[in-house]
Design a protein around this motif. Structure first.
Motif, PDB file in Angstrom:
ATOM      1  N   TYR A  13      71.335 -66.894 -15.389  1.00  0.00           N
ATOM      2  CA  TYR A  13      71.956 -66.546 -14.109  1.00  0.00           C
ATOM      3  C   TYR A  13      73.470 -66.601 -14.238  1.00  0.00           C
ATOM      4  O   TYR A  13      74.027 -67.565 -14.717  1.00  0.00           O
ATOM      5  CB  TYR A  13      71.488 -67.512 -13.014  1.00  0.00           C
ATOM      6  CG  TYR A  13      72.100 -67.246 -11.664  1.00  0.00           C
ATOM      7  CD1 TYR A  13      71.622 -66.217 -10.871  1.00  0.00           C
ATOM      8  CD2 TYR A  13      73.145 -68.012 -11.183  1.00  0.00           C
ATOM      9  CE1 TYR A  13      72.173 -65.960  -9.635  1.00  0.00           C
ATOM     10  CE2 TYR A  13      73.700 -67.766  -9.942  1.00  0.00           C
ATOM     11  CZ  TYR A  13      73.207 -66.733  -9.172  1.00  0.00           C
ATOM     12  OH  TYR A  13      73.761 -66.487  -7.954  1.00  0.00           O
ATOM     13  N   ASN A  14      74.138 -65.566 -13.819  1.00  0.00           N
ATOM     14  CA  ASN A  14      75.595 -65.496 -13.869  1.00  0.00           C
ATOM     15  C   ASN A  14      76.082 -64.983 -12.515  1.00  0.00           C
ATOM     16  O   ASN A  14      75.916 -63.819 -12.191  1.00  0.00           O
ATOM     17  CB  ASN A  14      76.052 -64.567 -14.999  1.00  0.00           C
ATOM     18  CG  ASN A  14      77.535 -64.623 -15.200  1.00  0.00           C
ATOM     19  OD1 ASN A  14      78.288 -65.137 -14.377  1.00  0.00           O
ATOM     20  ND2 ASN A  14      77.989 -64.083 -16.314  1.00  0.00           N
ATOM     21  N   LYS A  15      76.680 -65.874 -11.728  1.00  0.00           N
ATOM     22  CA  LYS A  15      77.084 -65.554 -10.366  1.00  0.00           C
ATOM     23  C   LYS A  15      78.158 -64.468 -10.311  1.00  0.00           C
ATOM     24  O   LYS A  15      78.294 -63.779  -9.313  1.00  0.00           O
ATOM     25  CB  LYS A  15      77.588 -66.826  -9.686  1.00  0.00           C
ATOM     26  CG  LYS A  15      77.721 -66.722  -8.194  1.00  0.00           C
ATOM     27  CD  LYS A  15      78.051 -68.063  -7.614  1.00  0.00           C
ATOM     28  CE  LYS A  15      78.047 -68.020  -6.107  1.00  0.00           C
ATOM     29  NZ  LYS A  15      78.299 -69.319  -5.527  1.00  0.00           N
ATOM     30  N   SER A  16      78.899 -64.277 -11.384  1.00  0.00           N
ATOM     31  CA  SER A  16      79.984 -63.304 -11.369  1.00  0.00           C
ATOM     32  C   SER A  16      79.488 -61.861 -11.447  1.00  0.00           C
ATOM     33  O   SER A  16      80.250 -60.940 -11.185  1.00  0.00           O
ATOM     34  CB  SER A  16      80.950 -63.590 -12.518  1.00  0.00           C
ATOM     35  OG  SER A  16      80.301 -63.403 -13.750  1.00  0.00           O
ATOM     36  N   GLN A  17      78.227 -61.643 -11.799  1.00  0.00           N
ATOM     37  CA  GLN A  17      77.707 -60.283 -11.875  1.00  0.00           C
ATOM     38  C   GLN A  17      77.460 -59.728 -10.472  1.00  0.00           C
ATOM     39  O   GLN A  17      77.026 -60.432  -9.585  1.00  0.00           O
ATOM     40  CB  GLN A  17      76.406 -60.238 -12.674  1.00  0.00           C
ATOM     41  CG  GLN A  17      76.604 -60.493 -14.146  1.00  0.00           C
ATOM     42  CD  GLN A  17      75.278 -60.483 -14.884  1.00  0.00           C
ATOM     43  OE1 GLN A  17      74.303 -61.021 -14.409  1.00  0.00           O
ATOM     44  NE2 GLN A  17      75.278 -59.866 -16.044  1.00  0.00           N
ATOM     45  N   GLU A  18      77.731 -58.459 -10.307  1.00  0.00           N
ATOM     46  CA  GLU A  18      77.542 -57.778  -9.029  1.00  0.00           C
ATOM     47  C   GLU A  18      76.068 -57.423  -8.850  1.00  0.00           C
ATOM     48  O   GLU A  18      75.459 -56.832  -9.719  1.00  0.00           O
ATOM     49  CB  GLU A  18      78.387 -56.503  -9.019  1.00  0.00           C
ATOM     50  CG  GLU A  18      78.520 -55.854  -7.689  1.00  0.00           C
ATOM     51  CD  GLU A  18      79.460 -56.595  -6.761  1.00  0.00           C
ATOM     52  OE1 GLU A  18      79.289 -56.467  -5.554  1.00  0.00           O
ATOM     53  OE2 GLU A  18      80.353 -57.298  -7.252  1.00  0.00           O
ATOM     54  N   SER A  19      75.501 -57.776  -7.706  1.00  0.00           N
ATOM     55  CA  SER A  19      74.099 -57.448  -7.465  1.00  0.00           C
ATOM     56  C   SER A  19      73.992 -56.093  -6.773  1.00  0.00           C
ATOM     57  O   SER A  19      74.883 -55.667  -6.039  1.00  0.00           O
ATOM     58  CB  SER A  19      73.428 -58.531  -6.623  1.00  0.00           C
ATOM     59  OG  SER A  19      74.031 -58.609  -5.362  1.00  0.00           O
ATOM     60  N   TYR A  31      66.581 -55.745 -15.471  1.00  0.00           N
ATOM     61  CA  TYR A  31      67.294 -56.436 -14.401  1.00  0.00           C
ATOM     62  C   TYR A  31      66.635 -57.784 -14.143  1.00  0.00           C
ATOM     63  O   TYR A  31      65.473 -57.992 -14.476  1.00  0.00           O
ATOM     64  CB  TYR A  31      67.262 -55.613 -13.105  1.00  0.00           C
ATOM     65  CG  TYR A  31      67.945 -54.277 -13.237  1.00  0.00           C
ATOM     66  CD1 TYR A  31      69.290 -54.131 -12.930  1.00  0.00           C
ATOM     67  CD2 TYR A  31      67.256 -53.162 -13.687  1.00  0.00           C
ATOM     68  CE1 TYR A  31      69.927 -52.912 -13.056  1.00  0.00           C
ATOM     69  CE2 TYR A  31      67.882 -51.934 -13.820  1.00  0.00           C
ATOM     70  CZ  TYR A  31      69.218 -51.815 -13.505  1.00  0.00           C
ATOM     71  OH  TYR A  31      69.845 -50.611 -13.643  1.00  0.00           O
ATOM     72  N   ARG A  32      67.387 -58.671 -13.530  1.00  0.00           N
ATOM     73  CA  ARG A  32      66.863 -59.968 -13.104  1.00  0.00           C
ATOM     74  C   ARG A  32      66.974 -60.040 -11.588  1.00  0.00           C
ATOM     75  O   ARG A  32      68.017 -59.687 -11.017  1.00  0.00           O
ATOM     76  CB  ARG A  32      67.643 -61.112 -13.745  1.00  0.00           C
ATOM     77  CG  ARG A  32      67.028 -62.471 -13.487  1.00  0.00           C
ATOM     78  CD  ARG A  32      67.863 -63.616 -14.045  1.00  0.00           C
ATOM     79  NE  ARG A  32      69.228 -63.564 -13.542  1.00  0.00           N
ATOM     80  CZ  ARG A  32      70.275 -63.126 -14.218  1.00  0.00           C
ATOM     81  NH1 ARG A  32      70.136 -62.687 -15.437  1.00  0.00           N
ATOM     82  NH2 ARG A  32      71.465 -63.108 -13.679  1.00  0.00           N
ATOM     83  N   GLU A  34      67.741 -61.414  -8.180  1.00  0.00           N
ATOM     84  CA  GLU A  34      68.649 -62.433  -7.676  1.00  0.00           C
ATOM     85  C   GLU A  34      68.197 -62.951  -6.312  1.00  0.00           C
ATOM     86  O   GLU A  34      68.335 -64.131  -6.011  1.00  0.00           O
ATOM     87  CB  GLU A  34      70.065 -61.858  -7.570  1.00  0.00           C
ATOM     88  CG  GLU A  34      71.092 -62.862  -7.166  1.00  0.00           C
ATOM     89  CD  GLU A  34      72.484 -62.269  -7.221  1.00  0.00           C
ATOM     90  OE1 GLU A  34      73.122 -62.198  -6.156  1.00  0.00           O
ATOM     91  OE2 GLU A  34      72.917 -61.869  -8.310  1.00  0.00           O
ATOM     92  N   LEU A  89      67.333 -57.614  -4.378  1.00  0.00           N
ATOM     93  CA  LEU A  89      68.638 -57.577  -5.041  1.00  0.00           C
ATOM     94  C   LEU A  89      68.479 -57.996  -6.489  1.00  0.00           C
ATOM     95  O   LEU A  89      67.821 -59.012  -6.790  1.00  0.00           O
ATOM     96  CB  LEU A  89      69.622 -58.499  -4.339  1.00  0.00           C
ATOM     97  CG  LEU A  89      69.985 -58.139  -2.903  1.00  0.00           C
ATOM     98  CD1 LEU A  89      70.990 -59.162  -2.346  1.00  0.00           C
ATOM     99  CD2 LEU A  89      70.544 -56.735  -2.810  1.00  0.00           C
ATOM    100  N   VAL A  91      70.405 -58.032 -10.687  1.00  0.00           N
ATOM    101  CA  VAL A  91      71.604 -57.931 -11.518  1.00  0.00           C
ATOM    102  C   VAL A  91      71.176 -57.413 -12.879  1.00  0.00           C
ATOM    103  O   VAL A  91      70.096 -57.765 -13.366  1.00  0.00           O
ATOM    104  CB  VAL A  91      72.351 -59.274 -11.667  1.00  0.00           C
ATOM    105  CG1 VAL A  91      72.990 -59.697 -10.371  1.00  0.00           C
ATOM    106  CG2 VAL A  91      71.453 -60.353 -12.199  1.00  0.00           C
TER     107      VAL A  91
END
Length: 93
Positions: A13-19, A31-32, A34, A89, A91
């Motif tokens: 998980y990387n919060k900085s990626q745009e969903s 994709y993962r 979110e 949603l 990412v």
């Protein structure tokens, strides 16, 4: 430190990626999940099909008019309506 504050130690998980919504996902990419939006029976049905937070899926194909979409996840393939994919949603990974 919050478990998912910036970069989780336990998963990718990387919060900085745009969903984006799964409806906007491109064929041939992974994709993962979110977050699953919506409420009530629709959200429950989506989650009962195995589409839950942090699950990885692969977009196999999309019908010519964009509905339905076929994805692979958890060792099986699933076909989803566009209305359902817009509630999920994701990412890119």
């Amino acid at each position: 430190m919050d478990m998912h504050e910036d970069k989780c130690r336990h998963c990718s998980y990387n919060k900085s990626q745009e969903s984006i919504s799964l409806a906007q996902a491109e064929v041939g990419n992974s994709y993962r999940i979110e977050r699953v939006l919506g409420s009530g029976p629709v959200r429950r049905r989506i989650m009962d099909m195995g589409l839950t937070k942090h699950v990885t899926l692969y977009v196999r194909k999309v019908a010519p008019l964009g509905d339905p979409m076929q994805v692979s996840l958890r060792g099986y393939e699933l076909t989803l309506r566009r209305a359902d994919t817009s509630e999920i949603l994701v990412v890119p990974i």
